[in-house]
Design a protein around this motif. Structure first.
Motif, PDB file in Angstrom:
ATOM      1  N   PRO A  77       0.574  51.321  -6.269  1.00  0.00           N
ATOM      2  CA  PRO A  77       1.901  50.936  -5.777  1.00  0.00           C
ATOM      3  C   PRO A  77       3.029  51.839  -6.262  1.00  0.00           C
ATOM      4  O   PRO A  77       3.967  52.127  -5.516  1.00  0.00           O
ATOM      5  N   HIS A  78       2.948  52.308  -7.503  1.00  0.00           N
ATOM      6  CA  HIS A  78       4.021  53.149  -8.024  1.00  0.00           C
ATOM      7  C   HIS A  78       4.012  54.540  -7.402  1.00  0.00           C
ATOM      8  O   HIS A  78       5.013  55.264  -7.494  1.00  0.00           O
ATOM      9  N   GLU A  79       2.896  54.925  -6.762  1.00  0.00           N
ATOM     10  CA  GLU A  79       2.883  56.183  -6.012  1.00  0.00           C
ATOM     11  C   GLU A  79       3.411  55.973  -4.597  1.00  0.00           C
ATOM     12  O   GLU A  79       4.022  56.868  -4.012  1.00  0.00           O
ATOM     13  N   GLU A  80       3.163  54.814  -4.023  1.00  0.00           N
ATOM     14  CA  GLU A  80       3.702  54.481  -2.703  1.00  0.00           C
ATOM     15  C   GLU A  80       5.205  54.255  -2.762  1.00  0.00           C
ATOM     16  O   GLU A  80       5.929  54.562  -1.812  1.00  0.00           O
ATOM     17  N   ASN A  81       5.669  53.707  -3.854  1.00  0.00           N
ATOM     18  CA  ASN A  81       7.086  53.361  -3.994  1.00  0.00           C
ATOM     19  C   ASN A  81       7.495  53.668  -5.429  1.00  0.00           C
ATOM     20  O   ASN A  81       7.066  52.996  -6.374  1.00  0.00           O
ATOM     21  N   ALA A  82       8.339  54.682  -5.602  1.00  0.00           N
ATOM     22  CA  ALA A  82       8.712  55.138  -6.941  1.00  0.00           C
ATOM     23  C   ALA A  82       9.476  54.087  -7.735  1.00  0.00           C
ATOM     24  O   ALA A  82       9.607  54.201  -8.961  1.00  0.00           O
ATOM     25  N   ARG A  83       9.993  53.051  -7.076  1.00  0.00           N
ATOM     26  CA  ARG A  83      10.746  52.023  -7.794  1.00  0.00           C
ATOM     27  C   ARG A  83       9.838  50.962  -8.417  1.00  0.00           C
ATOM     28  O   ARG A  83      10.319  50.072  -9.114  1.00  0.00           O
ATOM     29  N   VAL A  84       8.550  51.047  -8.165  1.00  0.00           N
ATOM     30  CA  VAL A  84       7.612  50.091  -8.760  1.00  0.00           C
ATOM     31  C   VAL A  84       7.304  50.522 -10.191  1.00  0.00           C
ATOM     32  O   VAL A  84       6.831  51.641 -10.418  1.00  0.00           O
ATOM     33  N   PRO A  85       7.548  49.672 -11.180  1.00  0.00           N
ATOM     34  CA  PRO A  85       7.186  50.018 -12.567  1.00  0.00           C
ATOM     35  C   PRO A  85       5.689  50.258 -12.699  1.00  0.00           C
ATOM     36  O   PRO A  85       4.879  49.512 -12.129  1.00  0.00           O
ATOM     37  N   PRO A  88      13.606  41.909  -2.858  1.00  0.00           N
ATOM     38  CA  PRO A  88      13.568  41.568  -4.280  1.00  0.00           C
ATOM     39  C   PRO A  88      13.382  42.767  -5.194  1.00  0.00           C
ATOM     40  O   PRO A  88      12.953  43.847  -4.774  1.00  0.00           O
ATOM     41  N   THR A  89      13.686  42.553  -6.459  1.00  0.00           N
ATOM     42  CA  THR A  89      13.435  43.533  -7.502  1.00  0.00           C
ATOM     43  C   THR A  89      12.013  43.363  -8.021  1.00  0.00           C
ATOM     44  O   THR A  89      11.330  42.381  -7.721  1.00  0.00           O
ATOM     45  N   ALA A  90      11.581  44.309  -8.864  1.00  0.00           N
ATOM     46  CA  ALA A  90      10.253  44.205  -9.464  1.00  0.00           C
ATOM     47  C   ALA A  90      10.166  42.966 -10.351  1.00  0.00           C
ATOM     48  O   ALA A  90       9.119  42.295 -10.404  1.00  0.00           O
ATOM     49  N   ARG A  91      11.255  42.619 -11.023  1.00  0.00           N
ATOM     50  CA  ARG A  91      11.245  41.434 -11.879  1.00  0.00           C
ATOM     51  C   ARG A  91      11.063  40.164 -11.043  1.00  0.00           C
ATOM     52  O   ARG A  91      10.289  39.265 -11.397  1.00  0.00           O
ATOM     53  N   GLN A  92      11.775  40.093  -9.918  1.00  0.00           N
ATOM     54  CA  GLN A  92      11.638  38.918  -9.052  1.00  0.00           C
ATOM     55  C   GLN A  92      10.232  38.800  -8.488  1.00  0.00           C
ATOM     56  O   GLN A  92       9.655  37.710  -8.435  1.00  0.00           O
ATOM     57  N   VAL A  93       9.656  39.926  -8.057  1.00  0.00           N
ATOM     58  CA  VAL A  93       8.294  39.907  -7.520  1.00  0.00           C
ATOM     59  C   VAL A  93       7.307  39.473  -8.596  1.00  0.00           C
ATOM     60  O   VAL A  93       6.420  38.645  -8.358  1.00  0.00           O
ATOM     61  N   ALA A  94       7.453  40.021  -9.799  1.00  0.00           N
ATOM     62  CA  ALA A  94       6.527  39.671 -10.884  1.00  0.00           C
ATOM     63  C   ALA A  94       6.597  38.180 -11.195  1.00  0.00           C
ATOM     64  O   ALA A  94       5.565  37.536 -11.451  1.00  0.00           O
ATOM     65  N   PRO A 103      16.506  46.715  -6.600  1.00  0.00           N
ATOM     66  CA  PRO A 103      15.718  46.304  -5.421  1.00  0.00           C
ATOM     67  C   PRO A 103      14.631  47.323  -5.112  1.00  0.00           C
ATOM     68  O   PRO A 103      14.843  48.534  -5.180  1.00  0.00           O
ATOM     69  N   LEU A 104      13.453  46.831  -4.769  1.00  0.00           N
ATOM     70  CA  LEU A 104      12.301  47.701  -4.551  1.00  0.00           C
ATOM     71  C   LEU A 104      12.427  48.559  -3.306  1.00  0.00           C
ATOM     72  O   LEU A 104      11.781  49.609  -3.205  1.00  0.00           O
ATOM     73  N   CYS A 105      13.211  48.124  -2.327  1.00  0.00           N
ATOM     74  CA  CYS A 105      13.346  48.873  -1.077  1.00  0.00           C
ATOM     75  C   CYS A 105      14.809  49.205  -0.824  1.00  0.00           C
ATOM     76  O   CYS A 105      15.715  48.561  -1.366  1.00  0.00           O
ATOM     77  N   LEU A 122       5.266  44.768  -3.416  1.00  0.00           N
ATOM     78  CA  LEU A 122       5.785  45.930  -4.135  1.00  0.00           C
ATOM     79  C   LEU A 122       6.082  47.106  -3.214  1.00  0.00           C
ATOM     80  O   LEU A 122       7.014  47.881  -3.461  1.00  0.00           O
ATOM     81  N   THR A 123       5.311  47.260  -2.157  1.00  0.00           N
ATOM     82  CA  THR A 123       5.416  48.465  -1.332  1.00  0.00           C
ATOM     83  C   THR A 123       5.916  48.221   0.082  1.00  0.00           C
ATOM     84  O   THR A 123       6.236  49.179   0.788  1.00  0.00           O
ATOM     85  N   ALA A 124       5.968  46.957   0.507  1.00  0.00           N
ATOM     86  CA  ALA A 124       6.285  46.605   1.899  1.00  0.00           C
ATOM     87  C   ALA A 124       5.262  47.214   2.855  1.00  0.00           C
ATOM     88  O   ALA A 124       5.550  47.456   4.022  1.00  0.00           O
ATOM     89  N   ARG A 125       4.064  47.469   2.360  1.00  0.00           N
ATOM     90  CA  ARG A 125       2.960  47.987   3.176  1.00  0.00           C
ATOM     91  C   ARG A 125       1.690  47.220   2.833  1.00  0.00           C
ATOM     92  O   ARG A 125       1.556  46.678   1.738  1.00  0.00           O
ATOM     93  N   LYS A 126       0.743  47.214   3.750  1.00  0.00           N
ATOM     94  CA  LYS A 126      -0.561  46.630   3.480  1.00  0.00           C
ATOM     95  C   LYS A 126      -1.405  47.628   2.692  1.00  0.00           C
ATOM     96  O   LYS A 126      -1.338  48.837   2.922  1.00  0.00           O
ATOM     97  N   ALA A 127      -2.215  47.110   1.781  1.00  0.00           N
ATOM     98  CA  ALA A 127      -3.087  47.992   1.007  1.00  0.00           C
ATOM     99  C   ALA A 127      -4.129  48.658   1.896  1.00  0.00           C
ATOM    100  O   ALA A 127      -4.519  49.804   1.660  1.00  0.00           O
TER     101      ALA A 127
END
Length: 598
Positions: free
Chosen positions: A244-252, A108-114, A295-297, A218-223
């Protein structure tokens, strides 16, 4: 000891609902897709003797909730009539995918996740407004509807509400350990030796879990992913995950900030309420630009379908630095060539050839005489020992239980309490198990009669017998293959078992619920473990086992089918008069691990 869940075949009738297929299975109950007047419903069956009051609690909660993002209650009752053993809860059927499956397949995209997390926040806001806590917010308890992408919060089986009587005496309430808030673990550490101490969960606990779900989406990883359980708990209490935006640059950045507010360490600094989370998510969505529609990934491609040891190297890729994780549909793995196929051991090849020869002889003379003359080699077992009488929370906090326990807590539907940790210890190599053969005199008599009958029919052209076809294919219970693999049992493995204790003999068996006992230890299944399932009487007797219970009380879904030695599946009917729905069979058989019932 936990009872096996209700195991119903397609077509079974429960309170006017016709079972179609299984949707999920936990330690105390099973959820089915069922129909009434052509409409689909989710039918949940729970054992009354173990969860009677909990059923009343779940029904009471669902009666309080009327919200488009919460699964709706349709009805409830007791079954079977007259002598009820199960409570039945009928709920709205959500035709879609679990949240974790949706994210993995949809990329999904950030919009879909939100939007999905906004639906979850709205469901929690509605619940908290009437004093209801979910207490098990996680991906597997959220369904994303296929038709419109709306998310619905499901499974309030361990929920609670204001004024409700406590049903557990543990220091922490039931829930999934990986989603517990820092304040819950702090309370546990401080009060573990205080008699009667009990942590009261509140809305901040649900919000913490919502933050963990958003982080993973957002990151496809566990916190938090500590190397062991004490390390994991320490991280939850003291370490802040990377934004999350540091783990994945596509996260707003704005959406990552909403997530981090939900993951603050104390209830006082965390997002103040589910309604406040709704407001924040609506605000950031209103300001979303085109970057929110990427898409986030990264997607999987032909070049990413690599294999290592026969498995996709996704886990290695997820942990690789400087790369975003991948989601979406995988490219099909190339089929292994002949050179890559691992050759079978010589002993197994010879036993397979023996099995084929026996099967051919059985077909020629129609006798079961030889099917128990040879036992397969029993692999070294791993003895599984249930946890002691200590609190399951103590086991989680005091000592590591390993990645297997963590995976089980996340992968299976929620139960009333966390599954107790298990410890596996390798015992001494067992001796090959010898099965008692059938009496030779009886076997020879059957063979002589079969040969005589075959010769007579050849001479006078007897009409062929009326053949009753074997049962239709059926999928394994959800999570069964994974549960078996975790215990070292792979598809195709076979193990001797007996339908009845005592000397080997002929017994009468009917169609319906049935149990079989393992003979000797089998890797992650100790000797005398009980497999529960159902028998199906045809020209042969078939049995499909979907639940295992160890002598120590540990239980989990499985997928085993009964075999007569190394011959065809099912058991041959022994001579003797029986009604069509019953048959006489030899008590000793083999169970074979399968990926689906053929």
């Amino acid at each position: 000891m936990r009872p096996p869940p209700a195991m119903l075949p397609p077509g079974a009738e429960v309170l006017g609902y016709t079972v179609e297929r299984q949707l999920g299975q936990g330690g105390f109950g099973t959820v089915y897709l069922a129909r009434n007047a052509g409409q689909p419903f989710a039918l949940k069956l729970l054992h009354l003797t173990h969860v009677g009051e909990r059923v009343e609690r779940e029904v009471s909660i669902l009666l309080k909730l009327h919200h488009p993002n919460v699964v709706r209650l349709q009805g409830h009752g007791l079954w079977p009539p007259g002598a009820p053993r199960f409570a039945a809860i009928v709920m709205e059927y959500v035709d879609g995918r679990r949240l974790d499956v949706w994210a993995d397949e949809e990329n999904p995209t950030a919009r879909q996740v939100a939007r999905v997390v906004l639906d979850m926040a709205r469901a929690l806001a509605a619940s908290h407004a009437v004093g209801v806590l979910h207490r098990d917010v996680k991906e597997v308890n959220v369904m994303v509807r296929a038709s419109d992408g709306v998310a619905k919060l499901v499974d309030f089986g361990i929920g609670d509400y204001e004024g409700a009587r406590g049903l557990t005496v543990d220091i922490l309430p039931p829930g999934t350990p990986e989603y517990r808030a820092p304040e819950a673990w702090r309370f546990f550490r401080q009060h573990v030796h205080v008699p009667g101490a009990r942590y009261d969960a509140g809305p901040p606990d649900d919000l913490w879990a919502l933050g963990l779900v958003l982080y993973a989406l957002l990151t496809a990883r566990k916190a938090f992913d500590g190397a062991d359980d004490p390390g994991f708990i320490e991280d939850v209490m003291t370490r802040d995950p990377a934004p999350p935006h540091e783990e994945n640059a596509r996260v707003p950045r704005a959406l990552g900030d909403v997530c981090m507010c939900l993951l603050r360490k104390t209830p006082e600094t965390r997002t103040v309420s589910a309604l406040a989370a709704v407001t924040e998510l609506e605000r950031v969505l209103a300001g979303a630009d085109a970057a929110w529609d990427v898409p986030l990934c990264d997607a999987y491609g032909e070049d990413t379908a690599t294999t290592e040891g026969g498995r996709d190297s996704e886990e290695k890729w997820l942990r690789a630095p400087l790369h975003r994780p991948r989601r979406g549909k995988r490219a099909p793995l190339p089929e292994a060539s002949g050179a890559q196929v691992k050759s079978e051991p010589e002993s197994h090849r010879s036993s397979t050839a023996w099995g084929i020869a026996v099967a051919l002889l059985l077909m020629l003379v129609a006798t079961p005489w030889l099917r128990h003359s040879r036992a397969p080699q029993v692999a070294p077992a791993r003895q599984e020992v249930a946890a002691s009488g200590k609190s399951p929370q103590a086991g989680r906090a005091a000592a590591p239980t390993g990645p297997e326990a963590t995976a089980a807590a996340v992968a299976l539907p929620a139960t009333l309490q966390e599954d107790p940790a298990t410890v596996t210890t390798p015992p001494k190599d067992p001796q090959p198990l010898q099965l008692p053969p059938k009496p030779a005199k009886k076997g020879l008599g059957v063979m002589a009669r079969a040969v005589s009958t075959a010769a007579a029919c050849t001479a006078i052209a007897c009409p062929g017998p009326r053949v009753r076809p074997p049962p239709p294919p059926e999928p394994c219970p959800l999570g069964a293959v994974t549960a078996m693999e975790k215990r070292g049992i792979t598809v195709g493995d076979m193990q001797p078992a007996r339908f009845a204790k005592g000397d080997a003999r002929v017994i009468s068996i009917g169609e319906g619920p049935v149990e079989i006992h393992l003979m000797g230890g089998w890797r992650g299944l100790p000797g005398n473990s009980v497999l529960s399932g159902r028998s199906i009487v045809r020209d042969r007797v078939y049995a499909r086992f979907t639940w295992a219970t160890t002598p120590q009380g540990d239980s989990f879904p499985v997928c085993f089918e009964v075999h007569a030695g190394e011959g065809p599946r099912g058991m041959a009917r022994e001579a003797g008069d029986e009604p069509p729905s019953r048959a006489r069979i030899w008590t000793i058989a083999y169970v074979r691990a399968v990926a689906e019932f053929e």
